[in-house]
Write a protein that holds these residues in place. Structure first.
Motif, mmCIF file in Angstrom:
data_model
loop_
_atom_site.group_PDB
_atom_site.id
_atom_site.type_symbol
_atom_site.label_atom_id
_atom_site.label_comp_id
_atom_site.label_asym_id
_atom_site.label_seq_id
_atom_site.Cartn_x
_atom_site.Cartn_y
_atom_site.Cartn_z
ATOM 1 N N UNK A 89 0.807 -1.223 0.000
ATOM 2 C CA UNK A 89 0.000 0.000 0.000
ATOM 3 C C UNK A 89 0.835 1.265 0.000
ATOM 4 N N UNK A 90 1.962 1.274 0.717
ATOM 5 C CA UNK A 90 2.798 2.473 0.748
ATOM 6 C C UNK A 90 3.439 2.762 -0.596
ATOM 7 N N UNK A 91 3.448 1.753 -1.481
ATOM 8 C CA UNK A 91 4.003 1.930 -2.825
ATOM 9 C C UNK A 91 2.901 2.180 -3.852
ATOM 10 N N UNK A 92 1.625 2.153 -3.404
ATOM 11 C CA UNK A 92 0.537 2.549 -4.291
ATOM 12 C C UNK A 92 -0.542 1.524 -4.564
ATOM 13 N N UNK A 93 -0.370 0.265 -4.132
ATOM 14 C CA UNK A 93 -1.399 -0.740 -4.405
ATOM 15 C C UNK A 93 -2.669 -0.446 -3.611
ATOM 16 N N UNK A 94 -3.798 -0.634 -4.284
ATOM 17 C CA UNK A 94 -5.103 -0.582 -3.625
ATOM 18 C C UNK A 94 -5.726 -1.962 -3.760
ATOM 19 N N UNK A 95 -6.253 -2.475 -2.668
ATOM 20 C CA UNK A 95 -7.016 -3.727 -2.684
ATOM 21 C C UNK A 95 -8.441 -3.353 -2.304
ATOM 22 N N UNK A 96 -9.364 -3.611 -3.206
ATOM 23 C CA UNK A 96 -10.772 -3.278 -2.977
ATOM 24 C C UNK A 96 -11.575 -4.558 -2.809
ATOM 25 N N UNK A 97 -12.135 -4.757 -1.619
ATOM 26 C CA UNK A 97 -13.012 -5.896 -1.362
ATOM 27 C C UNK A 97 -14.440 -5.494 -1.714
ATOM 28 N N UNK A 98 -15.108 -6.365 -2.468
ATOM 29 C CA UNK A 98 -16.492 -6.110 -2.884
ATOM 30 C C UNK A 98 -17.348 -7.283 -2.394
ATOM 31 N N UNK A 99 -17.884 -7.181 -1.171
ATOM 32 C CA UNK A 99 -18.742 -8.258 -0.679
ATOM 33 C C UNK A 99 -19.953 -8.438 -1.590
ATOM 34 N N UNK A 100 -20.314 -9.689 -1.808
ATOM 35 C CA UNK A 100 -21.459 -9.984 -2.671
ATOM 36 C C UNK A 100 -22.190 -11.205 -2.140
ATOM 37 N N UNK A 101 -23.490 -11.183 -2.284
ATOM 38 C CA UNK A 101 -24.286 -12.340 -1.896
ATOM 39 C C UNK A 101 -24.789 -13.104 -3.121
ATOM 40 N N UNK A 102 -24.165 -12.881 -4.268
ATOM 41 C CA UNK A 102 -24.596 -13.561 -5.493
ATOM 42 C C UNK A 102 -24.489 -15.077 -5.387
ATOM 43 N N UNK A 103 -23.608 -15.558 -4.520
ATOM 44 C CA UNK A 103 -23.436 -16.999 -4.366
ATOM 45 C C UNK A 103 -23.991 -17.477 -3.021
#
Length: 186
Positions: free
Chosen positions: A81-95
């Motif tokens: 993250x300090x080098x620029x990576x973003x991790x975006x969690x997208x919770x879904x109930x599709x399954x």
């Protein structure tokens, strides 16, 4: 003169359409722009805000055999993250493996995994109700999550750098090598 135009009009139109298509095909589809997710913390999360950074978008669920991948998603985020990576969690109930409310998901993730990465609210990722990002992904890349914890790596230029199924762990070389290559260029 009129008969010449009538006969050549379809050819002119076809030539123009082919020219436009060739310009469009020259530029890769980008995931930047109007893709905004509602944030679990309130407000919104826009992919456009992360222009120039790699972003790993992951559809998640709290009651899945792959839920333990939250630990690796957080570790990946902590490492880069300090080098620029973003991790975006997208919770879904599709399954049908997500908790009932956003508050329950947030509490579950905080207590069990100590997550502090960006997290969207519970969001559809497939079918007619899918979020616009996932509709775009299906249309431009032919990729639709088949299960929870599918991963999409967006390059700093906004193109899709890779898609990964549930079994591919977030800290795997398949993912980290691509992230490191982007970060080395930046």
């Amino acid at each position: 003169m009129i008969s010449f135009l009538q006969k050549s009009y379809p050819a002119i139109l076809l030539t123009m359409l082919l020219a436009v298509a060739s310009v469009i095909m020259t530029y890769p589809a980008q995931a930047r722009g109007p893709f905004v997710f509602d944030s679990m913390d309130g407000g919104s999360l826009s992919l456009d805000d992360w222009r120039g950074q790699p972003v790993l978008v992951v559809n998640t669920a709290s009651r899945c055999a792959y839920t333990r991948q939250y630990d690796e998603l957080q570790a990946l985020y902590d490492r880069y993250r300090d080098r620029g990576l973003v991790v975006l969690a997208v919770p879904s109930n599709d399954f049908r493996q997500e908790l009932a409310t956003n508050d329950e998901v947030a509490e579950f993730c905080a207590i069990n995994f100590g997550l502090d990465l960006p997290m969207a609210t519970i969001t559809p990722v497939k079918g007619a109700a899918a979020h616009p990002f996932y509709k775009w992904l299906a249309g431009s890349e032919g990729f639709t999550p088949r299960w929870n914890f599918n991963k999409v790596l967006i390059a700093p230029d906004g193109t899709v750098a890779g898609t990964f199924g549930s079994p591919v762990k977030p800290m795997s070389g398949q993912i980290t090598s691509r992230i490191e290559a982007f970060l080395a260029k930046g």
